[in-house]
Design a protein around this motif. Sequence first.
Motif, PDB file in Angstrom:
ATOM      1  N   THR A 113       4.059 -11.080  42.327  1.00  0.00           N
ATOM      2  CA  THR A 113       4.550  -9.992  41.489  1.00  0.00           C
ATOM      3  C   THR A 113       5.004  -8.865  42.382  1.00  0.00           C
ATOM      4  O   THR A 113       4.231  -8.369  43.207  1.00  0.00           O
ATOM      5  N   VAL A 114       6.244  -8.457  42.255  1.00  0.00           N
ATOM      6  CA  VAL A 114       6.773  -7.336  43.023  1.00  0.00           C
ATOM      7  C   VAL A 114       6.711  -6.080  42.165  1.00  0.00           C
ATOM      8  O   VAL A 114       7.146  -6.082  41.008  1.00  0.00           O
ATOM      9  N   ILE A 115       6.147  -5.021  42.733  1.00  0.00           N
ATOM     10  CA  ILE A 115       6.015  -3.748  42.025  1.00  0.00           C
ATOM     11  C   ILE A 115       6.701  -2.666  42.849  1.00  0.00           C
ATOM     12  O   ILE A 115       6.343  -2.433  44.005  1.00  0.00           O
ATOM     13  N   GLY A 116       7.695  -2.005  42.259  1.00  0.00           N
ATOM     14  CA  GLY A 116       8.413  -0.946  42.954  1.00  0.00           C
ATOM     15  C   GLY A 116       8.202   0.394  42.285  1.00  0.00           C
ATOM     16  O   GLY A 116       8.224   0.497  41.052  1.00  0.00           O
ATOM     17  N   TYR A 117       7.977   1.426  43.089  1.00  0.00           N
ATOM     18  CA  TYR A 117       7.711   2.755  42.569  1.00  0.00           C
ATOM     19  C   TYR A 117       8.821   3.702  43.014  1.00  0.00           C
ATOM     20  O   TYR A 117       9.131   3.804  44.190  1.00  0.00           O
ATOM     21  N   CYS A 118       9.433   4.409  42.058  1.00  0.00           N
ATOM     22  CA  CYS A 118      10.496   5.385  42.325  1.00  0.00           C
ATOM     23  C   CYS A 118      11.640   4.707  43.079  1.00  0.00           C
ATOM     24  O   CYS A 118      12.119   3.660  42.642  1.00  0.00           O
ATOM     25  N   LEU A 119      12.082   5.256  44.198  1.00  0.00           N
ATOM     26  CA  LEU A 119      13.165   4.640  44.957  1.00  0.00           C
ATOM     27  C   LEU A 119      12.766   3.251  45.447  1.00  0.00           C
ATOM     28  O   LEU A 119      13.618   2.375  45.639  1.00  0.00           O
ATOM     29  N   GLY A 120      11.463   3.039  45.629  1.00  0.00           N
ATOM     30  CA  GLY A 120      10.991   1.697  45.962  1.00  0.00           C
ATOM     31  C   GLY A 120      11.285   0.719  44.846  1.00  0.00           C
ATOM     32  O   GLY A 120      11.486  -0.475  45.085  1.00  0.00           O
ATOM     33  N   GLY A 121      11.322   1.202  43.606  1.00  0.00           N
ATOM     34  CA  GLY A 121      11.700   0.355  42.479  1.00  0.00           C
ATOM     35  C   GLY A 121      13.168  -0.026  42.537  1.00  0.00           C
ATOM     36  O   GLY A 121      13.542  -1.153  42.195  1.00  0.00           O
ATOM     37  N   THR A 122      14.000   0.893  42.981  1.00  0.00           N
ATOM     38  CA  THR A 122      15.424   0.603  43.166  1.00  0.00           C
ATOM     39  C   THR A 122      15.600  -0.494  44.207  1.00  0.00           C
ATOM     40  O   THR A 122      16.345  -1.457  44.000  1.00  0.00           O
ATOM     41  N   LEU A 123      14.898  -0.359  45.330  1.00  0.00           N
ATOM     42  CA  LEU A 123      14.977  -1.364  46.395  1.00  0.00           C
ATOM     43  C   LEU A 123      14.423  -2.704  45.919  1.00  0.00           C
ATOM     44  O   LEU A 123      14.989  -3.764  46.216  1.00  0.00           O
ATOM     45  N   ALA A 124      13.306  -2.658  45.183  1.00  0.00           N
ATOM     46  CA  ALA A 124      12.692  -3.896  44.680  1.00  0.00           C
ATOM     47  C   ALA A 124      13.624  -4.624  43.728  1.00  0.00           C
ATOM     48  O   ALA A 124      13.721  -5.857  43.748  1.00  0.00           O
ATOM     49  N   LEU A 125      14.326  -3.870  42.891  1.00  0.00           N
ATOM     50  CA  LEU A 125      15.263  -4.488  41.957  1.00  0.00           C
ATOM     51  C   LEU A 125      16.418  -5.157  42.695  1.00  0.00           C
ATOM     52  O   LEU A 125      16.812  -6.282  42.357  1.00  0.00           O
ATOM     53  N   SER A 134      11.266 -16.420  44.525  1.00  0.00           N
ATOM     54  CA  SER A 134       9.895 -16.142  44.954  1.00  0.00           C
ATOM     55  C   SER A 134       9.198 -15.098  44.084  1.00  0.00           C
ATOM     56  O   SER A 134       8.047 -14.771  44.318  1.00  0.00           O
ATOM     57  N   ILE A 135       9.878 -14.600  43.067  1.00  0.00           N
ATOM     58  CA  ILE A 135       9.333 -13.516  42.260  1.00  0.00           C
ATOM     59  C   ILE A 135       8.981 -14.018  40.864  1.00  0.00           C
ATOM     60  O   ILE A 135       9.849 -14.423  40.099  1.00  0.00           O
ATOM     61  N   LYS A 136       7.700 -13.976  40.561  1.00  0.00           N
ATOM     62  CA  LYS A 136       7.240 -14.383  39.226  1.00  0.00           C
ATOM     63  C   LYS A 136       7.396 -13.235  38.235  1.00  0.00           C
ATOM     64  O   LYS A 136       7.825 -13.427  37.096  1.00  0.00           O
ATOM     65  N   ASN A 137       7.020 -12.041  38.668  1.00  0.00           N
ATOM     66  CA  ASN A 137       7.103 -10.856  37.821  1.00  0.00           C
ATOM     67  C   ASN A 137       7.688  -9.694  38.616  1.00  0.00           C
ATOM     68  O   ASN A 137       7.458  -9.574  39.823  1.00  0.00           O
ATOM     69  N   LEU A 138       8.396  -8.825  37.924  1.00  0.00           N
ATOM     70  CA  LEU A 138       8.945  -7.618  38.541  1.00  0.00           C
ATOM     71  C   LEU A 138       8.545  -6.424  37.677  1.00  0.00           C
ATOM     72  O   LEU A 138       8.842  -6.377  36.485  1.00  0.00           O
ATOM     73  N   ILE A 139       7.862  -5.457  38.301  1.00  0.00           N
ATOM     74  CA  ILE A 139       7.434  -4.242  37.605  1.00  0.00           C
ATOM     75  C   ILE A 139       8.054  -3.047  38.303  1.00  0.00           C
ATOM     76  O   ILE A 139       7.912  -2.886  39.519  1.00  0.00           O
ATOM     77  N   LEU A 140       8.728  -2.209  37.549  1.00  0.00           N
ATOM     78  CA  LEU A 140       9.411  -1.048  38.110  1.00  0.00           C
ATOM     79  C   LEU A 140       8.877   0.218  37.454  1.00  0.00           C
ATOM     80  O   LEU A 140       8.948   0.375  36.235  1.00  0.00           O
ATOM     81  N   PHE A 141       8.341   1.119  38.278  1.00  0.00           N
ATOM     82  CA  PHE A 141       7.863   2.401  37.796  1.00  0.00           C
ATOM     83  C   PHE A 141       8.889   3.490  38.129  1.00  0.00           C
ATOM     84  O   PHE A 141       9.136   3.782  39.291  1.00  0.00           O
ATOM     85  N   ALA A 142       9.498   4.059  37.109  1.00  0.00           N
ATOM     86  CA  ALA A 142      10.417   5.191  37.247  1.00  0.00           C
ATOM     87  C   ALA A 142      11.463   4.995  38.341  1.00  0.00           C
ATOM     88  O   ALA A 142      11.627   5.842  39.211  1.00  0.00           O
ATOM     89  N   PRO A 143      12.217   3.888  38.302  1.00  0.00           N
ATOM     90  CA  PRO A 143      13.228   3.680  39.335  1.00  0.00           C
ATOM     91  C   PRO A 143      14.547   4.376  38.980  1.00  0.00           C
ATOM     92  O   PRO A 143      15.046   4.233  37.861  1.00  0.00           O
ATOM     93  N   PRO A 144      15.145   5.131  39.889  1.00  0.00           N
ATOM     94  CA  PRO A 144      16.479   5.688  39.635  1.00  0.00           C
ATOM     95  C   PRO A 144      17.534   4.597  39.797  1.00  0.00           C
ATOM     96  O   PRO A 144      17.707   4.051  40.885  1.00  0.00           O
ATOM     97  N   LEU A 145      18.234   4.278  38.708  1.00  0.00           N
ATOM     98  CA  LEU A 145      19.161   3.149  38.715  1.00  0.00           C
ATOM     99  C   LEU A 145      20.569   3.533  38.251  1.00  0.00           C
ATOM    100  O   LEU A 145      21.556   3.103  38.835  1.00  0.00           O
ATOM    101  N   ASP A 146      20.637   4.322  37.213  1.00  0.00           N
ATOM    102  CA  ASP A 146      21.924   4.700  36.634  1.00  0.00           C
ATOM    103  C   ASP A 146      22.210   6.166  36.959  1.00  0.00           C
ATOM    104  O   ASP A 146      21.526   7.061  36.477  1.00  0.00           O
ATOM    105  N   PHE A 147      23.230   6.396  37.791  1.00  0.00           N
ATOM    106  CA  PHE A 147      23.542   7.744  38.244  1.00  0.00           C
ATOM    107  C   PHE A 147      24.775   8.316  37.548  1.00  0.00           C
ATOM    108  O   PHE A 147      25.423   9.222  38.069  1.00  0.00           O
ATOM    109  N   SER A 148      25.090   7.786  36.367  1.00  0.00           N
ATOM    110  CA  SER A 148      26.266   8.281  35.660  1.00  0.00           C
ATOM    111  C   SER A 148      26.095   9.732  35.227  1.00  0.00           C
ATOM    112  O   SER A 148      27.060  10.495  35.180  1.00  0.00           O
ATOM    113  N   GLU A 149      24.865  10.129  34.906  1.00  0.00           N
ATOM    114  CA  GLU A 149      24.582  11.507  34.530  1.00  0.00           C
ATOM    115  C   GLU A 149      23.314  11.976  35.235  1.00  0.00           C
ATOM    116  O   GLU A 149      22.241  12.047  34.627  1.00  0.00           O
TER     117      GLU A 149
END
Length: 328
Positions: A113-125, A134-149
């Motif tokens: 299970t990969v868990i990414g936090y903040c910008l680490g979530g962006t990298l994990a994604l 190799s990834i069974k589960n992906l958990i993202l905590f508050a990842p910045p992904l959409d920078f349109s606004e």
Amino acid sequence: MQKRVNGEIGQTPRKAVWKKNKATLWYYPAKRKRFNTPLFLVYSLLNQSYILDLAPGMSMIEAFTKSGYDVYLLDFGKPGYEDGDTSLDDYILKYIKKGVERALHHSRTENLTVIGYCLGGTLALIFAALARESIKNLILFAPPLDFSEPPILSKWAEALKKEEISLDSLIDEYRVIPAKLVEFGMRTATSPFTFDKLLSRIGPQEDDVYSLKKQLVGEWVNGHIPFAGAALKQLMNDLGKENKLIKNKLKINGQKVDLRKLTTNLLVVSTTEDLIVPEEMTKPLMNIVASIDKTYKRVSGGHISLALKGEIPEFLSEWLEGRSERFE
């Protein structure tokens, strides 16, 4: 363990199982192992990762090990001047990918299970979209992904998009952005958000535990680390300016990062009082990925509050237990 004036931080037992340049892969064994599926944590490039193991009773890593999970934490370390050419591609392929391979070998498992936090979530994604096997589960905590606004410095962001300003030459001159300049940039970007507002979202304020937590978090907030120039330019231009990730146009080492092909079990978490990464920067992912098993959860708290609870929230415990292989 790391020393502080008021005691030690990072007290959960651990050992280093892999190192590369400044980075270290730390292994935290389960107190009493209940699950074969280990957790692989990826933190941000902006701050030190010990916020995930701040102190006993206020540590996400401690909570995971007490719940029966083996935990691996990829600590990128502090880049030096010689690391100025370290790119986003390097962080994904030479650090996260290699770190995952090492964790799989060490744990003798086929997936994790990969868990990414903040910008680490962006990298994990980004990594998960490139290496799904190799990834069974992906958990993202508050990842910045959409920078349109973007919620902060909107005029600056708009000027970057319109190519009215460029910071590339400044970044090239520094090669690695010094920690003090990173701190100044973050404080400028997050004003008028104040440190007191951030702390008001980490828990009750009437006891000694809060006072200790406030002091430790204060030290962490002021403990920014240098930022590799090449990676910063990619993040600012490819993600911030052109929004390539959410548009499925980002390329890593020539390979397209197509979020529409992501099929792994997915949990995305945002908080109601996040002053830095509001849900409009995170939630759009849910309509893009191909995952059948996908959950979006919005919970009470601020940007770092989930890391400091000292226990796994019920929703996370139930989600993770139902998707992790039991240890017999």
